[in-house]
Design an enzyme around this catalytic site. Structure first.
Site, PDB file in Angstrom:
ATOM      1  N   HIS A  66       0.832  -1.202   0.000  1.00 15.62           N
ATOM      2  CA  HIS A  66       0.000   0.000   0.000  1.00 15.62           C
ATOM      3  C   HIS A  66       0.864   1.248   0.000  1.00 15.62           C
ATOM      4  O   HIS A  66       2.090   1.201   0.163  1.00 15.62           O
ATOM      5  CB  HIS A  66      -0.958   0.010   1.200  1.00 15.62           C
ATOM      6  CG  HIS A  66      -0.284  -0.074   2.552  1.00 15.62           C
ATOM      7  ND1 HIS A  66       0.396   0.980   3.112  1.00 15.62           N
ATOM      8  CD2 HIS A  66      -0.201  -1.104   3.443  1.00 15.62           C
ATOM      9  CE1 HIS A  66       0.864   0.632   4.291  1.00 15.62           C
ATOM     10  NE2 HIS A  66       0.532  -0.644   4.520  1.00 15.62           N
ATOM     11  N   CYS A  98       3.381  -5.081   6.624  1.00 13.13           N
ATOM     12  CA  CYS A  98       2.991  -4.678   5.270  1.00 13.13           C
ATOM     13  C   CYS A  98       4.181  -4.114   4.499  1.00 13.13           C
ATOM     14  O   CYS A  98       5.232  -3.801   5.060  1.00 13.13           O
ATOM     15  CB  CYS A  98       1.872  -3.639   5.323  1.00 13.13           C
ATOM     16  SG  CYS A  98       0.245  -4.340   5.652  1.00 13.13           S
TER      17      CYS A  98
END
Length: 474
Positions: A400, A416
């Site tokens: 992301h 992440c």
């Protein structure tokens, strides 16, 4: 999880619930371990044994979203085999229905006292002729090759001349070669399809038919490709070819992944640009104006399941330009954790390279994954996920964007993978659902790669999930 561990869990389940069936265990297991292909494989097998074809297909299809592991390949093969069997059964049913209809019509004809005519001319049953699509005009082809820094001027020219004369397979149209300084980590005297040169050592135009050099120019020291006015045309030709290659590669990858997940190609390219969660692509790219095409040609009838990727050259041909000497391959994302570098590759071709932030204390999981969901403007407090999100495991791990660009290049997340917002928007445009993602801790130096002009397909509100607030391990 390996098969032994799986069977141990099965045994423990039946000891606790002796009245329950194997099917109940497989259902329970896939709920507890949705990322394990082995559970979906056995669930599919159980449904197939019971004759529940659609349930079996659904289970096998779900395995395609699981991580690489035991029975991943077996589940994929079982899915394709059952899908082919179902298609054969559907075909036989249609044939039986057609024969029954013909027999009925024959009986009507034989036992009818005579034909009734109303004097209206019978319409032709021939399908209307489909005009062939207009081929794109042949465009100026440009190749970028890197050369060793140790070559002197004369030897450099001789080596480049040998390169164009020995090029296989041969081209028939004159083309241009941009000679650039060596790119560490990249092959020499090999076309770099998605590299944006900053400096150039020479430019040569060659006619492969007459085997003659049409023109050439060499620089005493590396010249700026952007500042050198005499190279403006070559620069524009290269940009157009790279744009077309990127479009075609993106579409072929999306078609390939669509086929892997659904067992057939879409009826039209527009089907790839669906709403969440079926948004393989944000939109369908349009060809550069110089190709004089309203859209990229699409021939799904040319698809061959036995050579799925190779046949996409016929399904969606590359208009105006020759296919690359080293063939394109399905897109794949690779993350080298030690160098904090995320790369997008197509076989031997590096398409893009981005700096990335990863998890601290080894919290970014190594392994083989696929892109499961793509979300435009993922919700999170303080815009922590930036402008795009690509989920690759469960509901916790995603690639992301970020609201903290200073973190890129470090190990600070909870697991992440963070990119600059501009980078994640480009990656989101390139890759479709089902695209492979490999995370490795193996040493891999950050490659000094120069990305071409940004490739962005605008994402719309139909790809947003406004009612979901994500809790990824950012």
């Amino acid at each position: 999880m390996d098969k032994i561990s799986f069977l141990q869990e099965k045994s423990a389940f039946h000891m606790k619930y002796p009245e329950k069936s194997d099917l109940s265990f497989y259902r329970w297991y896939t709920q507890q371990h949705p990322d394990e292909a082995i559970g979906w494989y056995y669930l599919g097998q159980a449904h197939e044994t019971l004759g529940d074809t659609q349930q079996a297909l659904a289970a096998y299809r779900q395995s395609l979203f699981a991580k690489q592991g035991p029975y991943y390949d077996e589940a994929r093969d079982a899915y394709q085999k059952l899908l082919r069997a179902q298609k054969r059964q559907d075909w036989r049913s249609r044939v039986r229905l057609l024969l029954a209809s013909l027999a009925f019509l024959y009986a009507l004809f034989v036992f009818s006292p005579g034909l009734l005519q109303d004097g209206t001319p019978v319409a032709s049953t021939q399908p209307p002729a489909v005009p062939p699509s207009t081929p794109a005009l042949a465009q100026p082809h440009v190749e970028v090759i890197a050369v060793p820094s140790t070559l002197g001027p004369k030897e450099l020219q001789n080596q480049v001349r040998r390169y164009v004369e020995a090029r296989r397979p041969p081209l028939t149209q004159p083309y241009t070669v941009l000679v650039v300084p060596e790119v560490p980590g990249s092959p020499l005297f090999t076309p770099l399809l998605f590299y944006q040169p900053k400096q150039v050592l020479g430019v040569l135009k060659y006619n492969p038919t007459s085997r003659a050099v049409i023109s050439q120019r060499w620089f005493d020291s590396p010249a700026s490709l952007e500042a050198e006015a005499t190279l403006a045309t070559v620069r524009d030709d290269l940009a157009s070819e790279q744009q077309t290659l990127q479009h075609v590669l993106t579409l072929r990858n999306a078609l390939f992944r669509y086929y892997q997940q659904k067992g057939a190609l879409p009826a039209s390219l527009a089907d790839l640009a669906g709403s969440y969660p079926g948004n393989y692509l944000p939109q369908i790219p349009l060809p550069p104006k110089r190709l004089l095409l309203a859209s990229y040609p699409y021939h799904p009838h040319a698809f061959r399941s036995g050579s799925a990727w190779a046949s996409l050259r016929d399904v969606l041909p590359l208009p105006g330009y020759p296919e690359p000497l080293s063939p394109l391959a399905p897109l794949q994302i690779r993350l080298a954790q030690k160098s904090h570098t995320l790369q997008l590759v197509s076989g031997t071709h590096l398409v893009r390279s981005y700096p990335a932030a990863i998890g601290k204390n080894g919290s970014t999981p190594e392994g083989y994954y696929t892109i499961l969901q793509k979300i435009n403007k993922p919700r999170g407090h303080d815009n922590i996920y930036g402008t795009r999100g690509l989920i690759f495991q469960g509901n916790s791990y995603a690639i992301h964007g970020t609201n903290n660009p200073k973190s890129i290049g470090t190990s600070v997340s909870l697991g992440c993978v963070r990119l600059f917002n501009a980078a994640v928007e480009e990656l989101y445009s390139f890759v479709s659902l089902g695209t492979e993602f490999i995370i490795s801790d193996a040493p891999s130096p950050a490659q000094p790669w120069s990305n071409p002009a940004p490739f962005i397909l605008a994402a719309g509100p139909e790809e947003e999930t406004p009612n979901t607030v994500y809790t990824w391990l950012h």
